[in-house]
Design a protein around this motif. Sequence first.
Motif, PDB file in Angstrom:
ATOM      1  N   ARG A   3      11.091 -23.318  -3.212  1.00 46.93           N
ATOM      2  CA  ARG A   3      10.528 -23.928  -3.657  1.00 46.93           C
ATOM      3  C   ARG A   3      10.603 -24.286  -4.933  1.00 46.93           C
ATOM      4  O   ARG A   3      10.436 -24.415  -5.793  1.00 46.93           O
ATOM      5  N   LYS A   4      12.235 -23.668  -5.355  1.00 51.88           N
ATOM      6  CA  LYS A   4      12.336 -24.062  -6.389  1.00 51.88           C
ATOM      7  C   LYS A   4      13.070 -25.185  -6.611  1.00 51.88           C
ATOM      8  O   LYS A   4      12.813 -25.879  -7.673  1.00 51.88           O
ATOM      9  N   ALA A   7      10.465 -27.540  -7.555  1.00 50.94           N
ATOM     10  CA  ALA A   7       9.636 -27.307  -8.708  1.00 50.94           C
ATOM     11  C   ALA A   7      10.413 -28.010  -9.313  1.00 50.94           C
ATOM     12  O   ALA A   7      10.205 -29.129 -10.731  1.00 50.94           O
TER      13      ALA A   7
END
Length: 66
Positions: A3-4, A7
């Motif tokens: 997710r990082k 993102a």
Amino acid sequence: MYRKVAAAELAKFLSLISHPERILIIEELAGGELDVTGIQERLNLSQSTTSRHLSLLKAQSIVIER
């Protein structure tokens, strides 16, 4: 972790397309192929400005060159 990374990639993409002139270029190209001169004339941009924006968009595969 995924997710990082996702993102960060999304933030990079949004940052790239957030410039008003780049948005206009993308809108023009969505209507069909145009050369640099065609984009310049439609948007009243200089050749160097148009080329700089297109280079950035091409580097991230947002537009492609034929």
